[in-house]
Design a protein around this motif. Structure first.
Motif, mmCIF file in Angstrom:
data_model
loop_
_atom_site.group_PDB
_atom_site.id
_atom_site.type_symbol
_atom_site.label_atom_id
_atom_site.label_comp_id
_atom_site.label_asym_id
_atom_site.label_seq_id
_atom_site.Cartn_x
_atom_site.Cartn_y
_atom_site.Cartn_z
ATOM 1 N N CYS A 20 15.698 22.421 -129.433
ATOM 2 C CA CYS A 20 15.985 23.302 -128.308
ATOM 3 C C CYS A 20 14.830 24.295 -128.225
ATOM 4 C CB CYS A 20 17.310 24.037 -128.510
ATOM 5 S SG CYS A 20 17.688 25.161 -127.160
ATOM 6 N N VAL A 21 14.107 24.281 -127.131
ATOM 7 C CA VAL A 21 12.933 25.119 -126.965
ATOM 8 C C VAL A 21 13.340 26.432 -126.300
ATOM 9 C CG1 VAL A 21 10.676 25.312 -125.855
ATOM 10 C CG2 VAL A 21 11.423 23.119 -126.797
ATOM 11 N N GLY A 22 13.037 27.538 -126.967
ATOM 12 C CA GLY A 22 13.292 28.857 -126.398
ATOM 13 C C GLY A 22 12.203 29.235 -125.420
ATOM 14 N N LEU A 23 12.586 29.605 -124.232
ATOM 15 C CA LEU A 23 11.628 30.019 -123.204
ATOM 16 C C LEU A 23 11.500 31.536 -123.276
ATOM 17 C CD1 LEU A 23 12.822 27.706 -120.316
ATOM 18 C CD2 LEU A 23 10.966 27.328 -121.951
ATOM 19 N N ASP A 24 10.476 31.966 -123.959
ATOM 20 C CA ASP A 24 10.306 33.382 -124.274
ATOM 21 C C ASP A 24 8.853 33.775 -124.049
ATOM 22 O OD1 ASP A 24 10.593 35.930 -125.277
ATOM 23 O OD2 ASP A 24 10.837 35.303 -127.353
ATOM 24 N N LEU A 45 5.266 25.435 -120.967
ATOM 25 C CA LEU A 45 5.972 25.137 -122.211
ATOM 26 C C LEU A 45 6.943 23.972 -122.014
ATOM 27 C CD1 LEU A 45 6.392 25.965 -125.146
ATOM 28 C CD2 LEU A 45 8.044 27.651 -124.357
ATOM 29 N N ILE A 46 7.649 23.976 -120.903
ATOM 30 C CA ILE A 46 8.569 22.874 -120.590
ATOM 31 C C ILE A 46 7.803 21.564 -120.449
ATOM 32 C CG2 ILE A 46 10.104 21.932 -118.810
ATOM 33 C CD1 ILE A 46 11.019 24.889 -118.347
ATOM 34 N N GLU A 47 6.703 21.595 -119.697
ATOM 35 C CA GLU A 47 5.911 20.379 -119.513
ATOM 36 C C GLU A 47 5.355 19.859 -120.833
ATOM 37 O OE1 GLU A 47 3.049 21.662 -116.618
ATOM 38 O OE2 GLU A 47 4.461 21.424 -114.964
ATOM 39 N N ALA A 53 12.055 17.513 -126.349
ATOM 40 C CA ALA A 53 13.097 18.542 -126.391
ATOM 41 C C ALA A 53 14.411 18.018 -125.840
ATOM 42 C CB ALA A 53 12.670 19.769 -125.606
ATOM 43 N N ALA A 54 15.482 18.337 -126.541
ATOM 44 C CA ALA A 54 16.813 17.987 -126.054
ATOM 45 C C ALA A 54 17.298 19.012 -125.034
ATOM 46 C CB ALA A 54 17.794 17.907 -127.218
ATOM 47 N N ALA A 55 16.826 20.258 -125.181
ATOM 48 C CA ALA A 55 17.299 21.321 -124.294
ATOM 49 C C ALA A 55 16.280 22.452 -124.241
ATOM 50 C CB ALA A 55 18.635 21.856 -124.802
ATOM 51 N N PHE A 56 16.453 23.301 -123.255
ATOM 52 C CA PHE A 56 15.636 24.503 -123.099
ATOM 53 C C PHE A 56 16.573 25.688 -122.948
ATOM 54 C CE2 PHE A 56 13.145 20.957 -121.666
ATOM 55 C CZ PHE A 56 11.941 21.179 -122.300
ATOM 56 N N LYS A 57 16.207 26.796 -123.591
ATOM 57 C CA LYS A 57 17.060 27.985 -123.566
ATOM 58 C C LYS A 57 16.231 29.194 -123.123
ATOM 59 C CE LYS A 57 19.090 31.273 -126.674
ATOM 60 N NZ LYS A 57 18.112 32.251 -126.239
ATOM 61 N N PRO A 58 16.516 29.710 -121.932
ATOM 62 C CA PRO A 58 15.827 30.933 -121.514
ATOM 63 C C PRO A 58 16.254 32.097 -122.413
ATOM 64 C CG PRO A 58 16.958 29.907 -119.659
ATOM 65 C CD PRO A 58 17.402 29.200 -120.899
ATOM 66 N N ASN A 59 15.292 32.925 -122.753
ATOM 67 C CA ASN A 59 15.610 34.124 -123.509
ATOM 68 C C ASN A 59 16.401 35.050 -122.600
ATOM 69 O OD1 ASN A 59 15.701 36.373 -125.132
ATOM 70 N ND2 ASN A 59 13.511 36.362 -125.580
ATOM 71 N N ARG A 60 17.454 35.623 -123.116
ATOM 72 C CA ARG A 60 18.379 36.412 -122.289
ATOM 73 C C ARG A 60 17.698 37.488 -121.448
ATOM 74 N NH1 ARG A 60 23.272 40.220 -123.284
ATOM 75 N NH2 ARG A 60 24.368 39.800 -121.358
#
Length: 73
Positions: A20-24, A45-47, A53-60
């Motif tokens: 799970c990649v954190g988008l930070d 980062l997503i590309e 990656a199974a998932a991406f998680k935006p930082n809150r």
């Protein structure tokens, strides 16, 4: 909620990964302190990780439209 977990399980099997990649976006690493630069950072980062990656998680703090402005100013 069940559909979310089903989709996540399917994706994890598809890429054979639990990553799970954190988008930070880190402000010092951005070319400019703007929402556009942060968005471009996250898209790169997503590309770069989309095949593994199974998932991406935006930082809150970045999940609200005004959050980046609050951090910058």
């Amino acid at each position: 909620m069940h559909e979310l977990f089903t989709r996540l399980e399917d994706r994890a099997r598809q890429v054979d990964s639990l990553l799970c990649v954190g988008l930070d976006p880190h402000l010092p690493d951005l070319p400019a302190p703007t929402a556009e630069a942060a968005g471009a950072f996250c898209l790169r980062l997503i590309e770069a990780t989309s095949e593994v990656a199974a998932a991406f998680k935006p930082n809150r703090p970045f999940s609200r439209p005004s959050a980046l402005r609050e951090l910058l100013f």
